[in-house]
Each structure stands twice: as structure tokens, then as C-alpha cells.
Design a protein around this motif. Structure first.
Motif, mmCIF file in Angstrom:
data_model
loop_
_atom_site.group_PDB
_atom_site.id
_atom_site.type_symbol
_atom_site.label_atom_id
_atom_site.label_comp_id
_atom_site.label_asym_id
_atom_site.label_seq_id
_atom_site.Cartn_x
_atom_site.Cartn_y
_atom_site.Cartn_z
ATOM 1 N N UNK A 141 0.822 -1.206 0.000
ATOM 2 C CA UNK A 141 0.000 0.000 0.000
ATOM 3 C C UNK A 141 0.864 1.268 0.000
ATOM 4 N N UNK A 142 2.013 1.179 0.667
ATOM 5 C CA UNK A 142 2.940 2.320 0.650
ATOM 6 C C UNK A 142 3.336 2.645 -0.781
ATOM 7 N N UNK A 143 3.601 1.596 -1.546
ATOM 8 C CA UNK A 143 3.956 1.771 -2.959
ATOM 9 C C UNK A 143 2.810 2.489 -3.694
ATOM 10 N N UNK A 144 1.582 2.060 -3.386
ATOM 11 C CA UNK A 144 0.417 2.690 -4.034
ATOM 12 C C UNK A 144 0.327 4.169 -3.636
ATOM 13 N N UNK A 145 0.583 4.459 -2.365
ATOM 14 C CA UNK A 145 0.558 5.852 -1.901
ATOM 15 C C UNK A 145 1.557 6.679 -2.699
ATOM 16 N N UNK A 146 2.745 6.111 -2.851
ATOM 17 C CA UNK A 146 3.803 6.884 -3.500
ATOM 18 C C UNK A 146 3.499 7.123 -4.965
ATOM 19 N N UNK A 147 2.896 6.151 -5.604
ATOM 20 C CA UNK A 147 2.512 6.370 -7.000
ATOM 21 C C UNK A 147 1.464 7.486 -7.066
ATOM 22 N N UNK A 148 0.576 7.475 -6.089
ATOM 23 C CA UNK A 148 -0.464 8.509 -6.015
ATOM 24 C C UNK A 148 0.180 9.883 -5.781
ATOM 25 N N UNK A 149 1.131 9.953 -4.839
ATOM 26 C CA UNK A 149 1.815 11.229 -4.555
ATOM 27 C C UNK A 149 2.542 11.736 -5.803
ATOM 28 N N UNK A 150 3.232 10.828 -6.496
ATOM 29 C CA UNK A 150 3.957 11.232 -7.712
ATOM 30 C C UNK A 150 2.983 11.820 -8.723
ATOM 31 N N UNK A 151 1.805 11.177 -8.841
ATOM 32 C CA UNK A 151 0.785 11.665 -9.779
ATOM 33 C C UNK A 151 0.307 13.054 -9.376
ATOM 34 N N UNK A 152 0.104 13.268 -8.060
ATOM 35 C CA UNK A 152 -0.343 14.587 -7.596
ATOM 36 C C UNK A 152 0.698 15.651 -7.922
ATOM 37 N N UNK A 153 1.973 15.304 -7.691
ATOM 38 C CA UNK A 153 3.052 16.273 -7.955
ATOM 39 C C UNK A 153 3.131 16.578 -9.458
ATOM 40 N N UNK A 154 2.962 15.546 -10.271
ATOM 41 C CA UNK A 154 2.977 15.773 -11.729
ATOM 42 C C UNK A 154 1.840 16.704 -12.139
ATOM 43 N N UNK A 155 0.725 16.605 -11.408
ATOM 44 C CA UNK A 155 -0.420 17.472 -11.702
ATOM 45 C C UNK A 155 -0.268 18.864 -11.112
#
Ligand SMILES: Nc1ncnc2c1ncn2[C@@H]1O[C@H](COP(=O)(O)OP(=O)(O)OP(=O)(O)O)[C@@H](O)[C@H]1O
Length: 312
Positions: free
Chosen positions: A181-195
Motif C-alpha cells: 500500500x505504501x507503494x500505491x501511496x507513492x505512485x499517487x503522490x507522484x501523480x499529484x506532484x505531476x499534476x
């Protein structure tokens, strides 16, 4: 005076956070000691530092929850004394339990949505989407007080994200969260930063710090070193190690040492500290290894070195 410098003093509006010379003491304890940092928009920025180095205090100052003793601080372009103007664009997840234990997951999320004026279909959609992301959709009608530590943490994150903030302040958000789930969080955070969102995060987990664009290393309320994880390793004086499997490690070590290369033999394997990658070819030609491996220094090693005061 704190945060009252003219906004024109900021070279641009490209920074979510600009801090200069922040000072904060609790009684006689100086917790922020001339802290300066600039955090651009649309990035992931990790604050590292030993316990008590002032990371949470800085985040609380950014959230406008702390009266600073001095320095200049602006958040999303607003001087900190008027930070309430940008509150609806900030999401803050603290280290402390901030949810209502007697409410269900859905009710807690509805409460948070209500604080930001999110209602109706948009609210329900956002709640479903976020609970899905933190893998709690099946628990939506459970009582929050019954959740495990990691589940609680996941719900806190979902609540923090309900209003799609431009600036996310995350104080150790993944404590107790399992690695998948941590991995999923980080992918989500990366997506937010890209946005375009800015993510300021504290963690003691080096693999998480490695994922951030910039790492700031704090100690004693100051920023001691800052840069990408790679730059931080260099600042700490760490270099990659080339491990070489050769027939006669001692003889090869002498031959390389005679050329001024930093070598040692560890467990029968020849190791060369790579100060200058232009010398790699020369090393390989000189010792003709049967096998080799390049080992990058870890951020954990850099953190230890910096904590010992080994650099700067
Ligand atoms: N409200 C307060 N009153 C008195 N002392 C405080 C207060 N808040 C923080 N401190 C002290 O300030 C110092 C810095 O605390 P802070 O929480 O900012 O550190 P940190 O770097 O976030 O640590 P950790 O890695 O343990 O979370 C600590 O010595 C802490 O005890």
C-alpha cells in the motif's frame, strides 16, 4: 516581523513555501534556528533529520498553527500571518489521531468534505475514489475506532486529500502502512506532484526519501544539506563502490593503490571507491575481473554520515 515582508521580495510565485531565517523557541529550547528553505510548486520534498530536529515544528509553522519568533515565511504566495486565505488549498496530515473514533469511515470523510464545502454527488464520488485508493472501500460503514493502526493511517490520508489540496503536508504518513500500500501511496503522490501539487513529507524511511525529488536534511533546527537524494549522498562524501572479483585480490589492490585509487579487500572481494567515473575503464583493464558489481551508496549511509557531522 514574521511573514510581513513584501511579497515582491519573493523572486517569483513559483514556490509553494518560502522560509527565510525562521526562529522558534519553546521556553529555552531553540527548535527552529535560522531555518531557510524554498520549496517549488509541483514537487515532492522530504524533510529528513533525527528525532527532535524541528521537522514537525516547521510543518506546523507552514500550516499556520505556530507563532514564529522571527524570520519570513510565505505559503502558496501568502505571508504566513494571512495563511488562512489559502487554508482551503492546504491538506495537513499530522502524526496525531485527528478523526472521530465514534463515526464510521464514511461519516468521518463526510465531515471533512463538509469543512471544505464539498457536497452531494461530487462528495460521494470523491469519498469512493479515495477509499478505493487507500484500499478501505469495503470498510466504509465500520466504526473508525475499530480500525487497526495502519488502516487508521490510511483513512487519515484519505480525509486529508478530500479537497484535492495544492499543498500537502504529510507528517510521517505511512507509519504502520504495509509495503504494498505504501507503494500505491507513492505512485499517487507522484501523480499529484505531476499534476502541480506540492508535497512536503517527513519520514524516517529512507526508501521513501529516495523517491522524493528533493531531500532537506535538518539538524538542530537548521537546514544542513539539501538536494536530490544523489546530491545529498555526494554532500555526505559518499561515492559508489565498485566490487571486483579477481584472481588475486591483494595483488590487484596493490596495483590499483599504486595508481592512487582508494581500494580495500573485503571478504576476498576487491573494492574500489569511485571518485571519478572516467577511471572505470583503466581499473577494469588493469585487474581484468571475472565479475563485477557497482554498488550505489544508500541514503541511509548519507543520513548516518550527516548525523555524525561528517559533512558540513
Ligand atoms: N509545543 C511544544 N512545547 C514544547 N516543546 C516542544 C513543542 N513542540 C515541539 N517541542 C520540542 O521541540 C523539539 C523539536 O520537535 P519536533 O516535533 O519539531 O521534532 P521532529 O524533528 O519532528 O522530531 P520527530 O522525528 O521525533 O518527529 C523537540 O525537542 C520537542 O520536544
Amino acid at each position: 516581523m514574521v511573514g510581513e515582508e513584501s511579497p515582491a521580495a519573493d523572486p517569483s510565485q513559483d514556490y509553494s513555501i518560502v522560509a527565510r531565517g525562521l526562529l522558534k523557541s519553546f521556553g529555552r529550547l531553540r527548535v527552529l534556528n535560522d531555518l531557510s528553505v524554498r520549496i517549488p510548486r509541483g514537487t515532492t520534498y522530504c524533510l529528513l533529520g533525527p528525532n527532535g530536529s524541528g521537522k514537525t515544528t516547521f510543518i506546523r509553522a507552514v500550516a499556520g498553527l505556530l507563532r514564529l519568533d522571527g524570520g519570513y515565511l510565505s505559503v502558496l504566495g501568502e505571508p504566513v500571518h494571512t495563511v488562512d486565505r489559502v487554508y482551503p488549498r492546504i491538506g495537513y496530515m499530522t502524526q496525531h489521531k485527528a478523526l472521530y473514533p465514534d463515526l464510521t469511515l464514511r461519516e468521518n470523510m463526510e465531515f471533512y468534505a463538509g469543512l471544505y464545502g464539498i457536497e452531494g454527488g461530487e462528495r460521494d464520488e470523491r469519498i469512493s475514489e479515495l477509499l478505493e485508493m487507500v484500499d478501505l472501500a469495503d470498510h466504509i460503514d465500520r466504526i473508525t475506532g475499530d480500525l487497526s493502526g495502519g488502516m487508521y493511517q490510511r483513512l487519515s490520508l484519505a480525509c486529508t486529500l478530500i479537497h484535492d489540496p495544492d499543498l500537502l503536508l504529510l507528517d510521517e504518513p505511512t507509519v504502520g502502512v504495509d509495503p504494498i500500500l505504501r507503494e500505491a501511496f507513492w505512485r499517487f503522490f507522484d501523480g499529484l506532484a505531476e499534476g502541480g501539487a506540492t508535497i512536503l513529507i517527513t519520514t524516517h524511511l529512507m526508501d521513501e526519501a529516495e523517491r522524493c525529488k528533493t531531500v532537506g536534511y535538518m539538524r538542530g533546527g537548521r537546514m544542513l544539506a539539501e538536494g536530490s537524494p544523489e546530491e545529498l549522498k555526494r554532500l555526505a562524501g559518499l561515492r559508489p563502490i565498485l566490487r571486483l572479483w579477481v584472481k588475486d585480490p591483494r595483488a590487484s589492490a596493490s596495483s590499483l593503490a599504486a595508481e592512487g585509487l582508494p581500494v580495500e579487500v573485503v571478504g576476498g572481494v576487491l573494492q574500489v571507491r569511485i571518485e571519478d567515473t572516467r577511471r572505470l575503464k583503466e581499473i577494469l583493464e588493469r585487474v581484468e575481473p571475472s565479475d563485477l558489481r557497482l554498488v550505489e551508496p544508500s541514503l541511509a549511509a548519507a543520513f548516518l554520515r550527516l548525523s555524525e557531522g561528517g559533512s558540513r
